[in-house]
Design a protein around this motif. Structure first.
Motif, PDB file in Angstrom:
ATOM      1  N   CYS A  37     -16.389   0.837  -3.946  1.00 51.28           N
ATOM      2  CA  CYS A  37     -15.468   0.840  -5.083  1.00 51.28           C
ATOM      3  C   CYS A  37     -16.224   0.793  -6.408  1.00 51.28           C
ATOM      4  O   CYS A  37     -15.882   1.518  -7.344  1.00 51.28           O
ATOM      5  N   LYS A  38     -17.240  -0.034  -6.468  1.00 57.17           N
ATOM      6  CA  LYS A  38     -18.033  -0.125  -7.700  1.00 57.17           C
ATOM      7  C   LYS A  38     -18.718   1.210  -7.990  1.00 57.17           C
ATOM      8  O   LYS A  38     -18.715   1.692  -9.128  1.00 57.17           O
ATOM      9  N   ALA A  39     -19.275   1.833  -6.960  1.00 57.84           N
ATOM     10  CA  ALA A  39     -19.982   3.107  -7.135  1.00 57.84           C
ATOM     11  C   ALA A  39     -19.045   4.241  -7.550  1.00 57.84           C
ATOM     12  O   ALA A  39     -19.447   5.146  -8.284  1.00 57.84           O
ATOM     13  N   THR A  40     -17.794   4.192  -7.083  1.00 52.26           N
ATOM     14  CA  THR A  40     -16.845   5.271  -7.361  1.00 52.26           C
ATOM     15  C   THR A  40     -15.864   4.908  -8.480  1.00 52.26           C
ATOM     16  O   THR A  40     -15.006   5.709  -8.825  1.00 52.26           O
ATOM     17  N   ARG A  41     -15.978   3.722  -8.995  1.00 53.91           N
ATOM     18  CA  ARG A  41     -15.134   3.190 -10.059  1.00 53.91           C
ATOM     19  C   ARG A  41     -13.662   3.084  -9.654  1.00 53.91           C
ATOM     20  O   ARG A  41     -12.775   3.160 -10.492  1.00 53.91           O
TER      21      ARG A  41
ATOM     22  N   ALA B 222      -3.360   8.577  -8.962  1.00 57.36           N
ATOM     23  CA  ALA B 222      -3.999   7.481  -9.693  1.00 57.36           C
ATOM     24  C   ALA B 222      -3.095   6.255  -9.648  1.00 57.36           C
ATOM     25  O   ALA B 222      -1.877   6.366  -9.790  1.00 57.36           O
ATOM     26  N   GLY B 223      -3.671   5.109  -9.377  1.00 51.87           N
ATOM     27  CA  GLY B 223      -2.932   3.857  -9.307  1.00 51.87           C
ATOM     28  C   GLY B 223      -2.400   3.523  -7.921  1.00 51.87           C
ATOM     29  O   GLY B 223      -1.947   2.408  -7.692  1.00 51.87           O
TER      30      GLY B 223
ATOM     31  N   PRO C 268       0.815  -1.215   0.000  1.00 53.16           N
ATOM     32  CA  PRO C 268       0.000   0.000   0.000  1.00 53.16           C
ATOM     33  C   PRO C 268       0.851   1.269   0.000  1.00 53.16           C
ATOM     34  O   PRO C 268       1.943   1.298   0.574  1.00 53.16           O
ATOM     35  N   SER C 269       0.330   2.294  -0.656  1.00 51.56           N
ATOM     36  CA  SER C 269       0.947   3.613  -0.629  1.00 51.56           C
ATOM     37  C   SER C 269       0.636   4.299   0.695  1.00 51.56           C
ATOM     38  O   SER C 269       1.381   5.148   1.162  1.00 51.56           O
TER      39      SER C 269
ATOM     40  N   ARG D 299      -7.416   0.307  -5.027  1.00 48.89           N
ATOM     41  CA  ARG D 299      -6.526   1.042  -5.938  1.00 48.89           C
ATOM     42  C   ARG D 299      -7.313   2.204  -6.538  1.00 48.89           C
ATOM     43  O   ARG D 299      -8.407   2.018  -7.067  1.00 48.89           O
ATOM     44  N   LYS D 300      -6.738   3.420  -6.426  1.00 53.60           N
ATOM     45  CA  LYS D 300      -7.406   4.594  -6.975  1.00 53.60           C
ATOM     46  C   LYS D 300      -7.438   4.481  -8.502  1.00 53.60           C
ATOM     47  O   LYS D 300      -6.442   4.169  -9.139  1.00 53.60           O
ATOM     48  N   ARG D 301      -8.594   4.768  -9.041  1.00 53.91           N
ATOM     49  CA  ARG D 301      -8.775   4.639 -10.493  1.00 53.91           C
ATOM     50  C   ARG D 301      -7.954   5.674 -11.240  1.00 53.91           C
ATOM     51  O   ARG D 301      -7.712   6.774 -10.739  1.00 53.91           O
ATOM     52  N   PRO D 302      -7.534   5.302 -12.450  1.00 53.96           N
ATOM     53  CA  PRO D 302      -6.823   6.284 -13.272  1.00 53.96           C
ATOM     54  C   PRO D 302      -7.787   7.388 -13.699  1.00 53.96           C
ATOM     55  O   PRO D 302      -8.992   7.171 -13.780  1.00 53.96           O
TER      56      PRO D 302
END
Length: 84
Positions: free
Chosen positions: A58-62, A37-38, A10-11, A80-83
């Motif tokens: 996660c699904k709701a926020t992509r 991102a990432g 993790p970051s 993982r934060k989406r690009p």
């Protein structure tokens, strides 16, 4: 190897132990906004609701839900934060 050992490092780590829903998700949302991102966030929680709530958030926020695993008395959830 356990599933936890297959997770990327993790970051950042957010420990919400002792807090109930919706606190872990609310705090996750705040922290993810500030990540690149990432980047991967590890959320530690003692509320078992995170096993259901995190994949739905996660699904709701992509954002990408990498997995949520029980680790003793705690749950560890990797996002993982989406690009952009």
């Amino acid at each position: 190897m356990t599933p936890l050992e297959h997770m990327p490092p993790p970051s950042r780590t957010l420990d919400t132990s002792g807090q109930l829903c919706p606190f872990p998700i609310v705090e996750t949302a705040k922290i993810v906004k500030g990540l690149d991102a990432g980047a991967v966030l590890l959320v530690i929680a003692t509320d078992p609701g995170i096993a259901t709530d995190m994949p739905m958030w996660c699904k709701a926020t992509r954002n990408e839900h990498l997995g949520t695993f029980r680790d003793g008395a705690a749950w560890k959830s990797f996002v993982r934060k989406r690009p952009r």
